[in-house]
Design an enzyme around this catalytic site. Structure first.
Site, PDB file in Angstrom:
ATOM      1  N   ASP A   8      -5.175  -2.535   6.120  1.00  0.00           N
ATOM      2  CA  ASP A   8      -3.748  -2.715   5.755  1.00  0.00           C
ATOM      3  C   ASP A   8      -3.099  -3.977   6.334  1.00  0.00           C
ATOM      4  OD1 ASP A   8      -4.342  -0.228   4.747  1.00  0.00           O
ATOM      5  OD2 ASP A   8      -2.712   0.835   5.744  1.00  0.00           O
ATOM      6  N   ASP A  46      -2.588  -0.287   1.686  1.00  0.00           N
ATOM      7  CA  ASP A  46      -1.630   0.761   1.412  1.00  0.00           C
ATOM      8  C   ASP A  46      -1.027   0.385   0.055  1.00  0.00           C
ATOM      9  OD1 ASP A  46      -0.801   3.099   2.646  1.00  0.00           O
ATOM     10  OD2 ASP A  46       0.938   2.185   3.635  1.00  0.00           O
ATOM     11  N   HIS A  48       1.392   2.135  -2.615  1.00  0.00           N
ATOM     12  CA  HIS A  48       2.190   3.309  -2.966  1.00  0.00           C
ATOM     13  C   HIS A  48       2.955   3.146  -4.278  1.00  0.00           C
ATOM     14  CE1 HIS A  48       1.483   4.953   0.963  1.00  0.00           C
ATOM     15  NE2 HIS A  48       2.227   4.081   1.619  1.00  0.00           N
ATOM     16  N   HIS A  81       7.574   0.796   1.757  1.00  0.00           N
ATOM     17  CA  HIS A  81       6.659  -0.297   2.137  1.00  0.00           C
ATOM     18  C   HIS A  81       5.465  -0.295   1.198  1.00  0.00           C
ATOM     19  CE1 HIS A  81       5.146   3.333   4.124  1.00  0.00           C
ATOM     20  NE2 HIS A  81       3.942   2.804   3.942  1.00  0.00           N
ATOM     21  N   LYS A 106      -5.130   3.004  -0.624  1.00  0.00           N
ATOM     22  CA  LYS A 106      -4.651   4.197   0.094  1.00  0.00           C
ATOM     23  C   LYS A 106      -3.237   4.558  -0.348  1.00  0.00           C
ATOM     24  CE  LYS A 106      -4.789   3.652   4.548  1.00  0.00           C
ATOM     25  NZ  LYS A 106      -3.457   3.096   4.740  1.00  0.00           N
ATOM     26  N   CYS A 151      -3.283   4.046  10.933  1.00  0.00           N
ATOM     27  CA  CYS A 151      -4.373   3.912   9.962  1.00  0.00           C
ATOM     28  C   CYS A 151      -5.668   3.421  10.594  1.00  0.00           C
ATOM     29  CB  CYS A 151      -3.927   3.027   8.811  1.00  0.00           C
ATOM     30  SG  CYS A 151      -2.535   3.792   7.913  1.00  0.00           S
TER      31      CYS A 151
HETATM   32 ZN    ZN Z   1       2.149   3.797   3.697  1.00  0.00          ZN
END
Ligand code: ZN
Length: 211
Positions: A8, A46, A48, A81, A106, A151
């Site tokens: 990340d 990451d 999302h 984020h 992720k 993480c």
């Molecule tokens: Zn996150």
């Protein structure tokens, strides 16, 4: 075979990002400096949806830092984020990404967060990272990146329980320290689980078997 797993390292976790991890950018030159030591380099992002349940704004009357239950699983609430395809989700421009063979995603399911690079937090789905490392014959993994106390830690713990000889490179990682001592506690948890916590300058010693 040795793999470096870069966790990340994304704009939103660096200065001017939406969820700043202190000193995050200081790990970039360290990663650029060590990546040639490894047979395989992979990274996680990451990634999302804007509706992700780890964002405080997606819950009514909830603040960042509160813990809520999402499908009966405790979830810490963060600022938004790493929304997929946003600038904040990209790698920083000064990270050497040419060496990265594959990126694993992720937090793509809006209902479940994903701290580990291997699985979501409920272990319902895996990211494909384990299969990829197996296909490359990897037996040793070196985990580094952001955030050390979330993480990075959970990726290293999963790597260890999946049977990899597991190292965490401390100076190529930074933590949030959301609660005081989170970073120190994470390091202790990793060591207790049999993960070797090393500094980047110790890599050659580790590779030569003197460590
Ligand atoms: Zn996150």
């Amino acid at each position: 075979m040795r793999a470096l797993i870069i966790i990340d390292v994304q704009n939103d976790f660096l200065t001017d990002g939406l969820l700043v991890v202190p000193e995050g950018e200081q790990i970039i030159p360290v990663l650029n400096n060590i990546n040639h030591h490894f047979d395989v380099v992979v990274a996680t992002k990451d990634w999302h949806p804007a509706t992700h349940k780890s964002f405080a704004r997606n819950h009514e009357d909830r603040e960042v830092g509160e813990i809520v239950e999402v499908n009966e699983v405790p979830q810490i609430l963060w600022p938004p984020h790493c929304v997929k395809e946003s600038h904040g989700a990209e790698f920083p421009s000064d990270l050497n990404t040419e060496v990265i063979e594959k990126v694993f995603w992720k937090g793509t399911n809006e209902d479940i967060d994903d701290y580990s690079g291997f699985y979501d937090n409920e272990k319902l789905n895996d990211t494909g990272l384990h299969d990829f490392l197996q296909s490359k014959g990897v037996t040793e993994v070196y985990v580094a990146g952001i955030a050390l106390d979330f993480c990075v830690k959970f990726t290293a713990l999963d790597a260890k329980s999946l049977g990899y000889k597991t190292f965490m490179i401390e100076d190529a990682s930074r933590g949030i320290n959301y609660r005081p001592n989170d970073v120190q506690n994470a390091i202790t948890d990793m060591k207790v689980s049999g993960i070797r916590v090393i500094k980047s300058y110790e890599l050659e010693k580790v590779f030569s078997g003197d460590y």
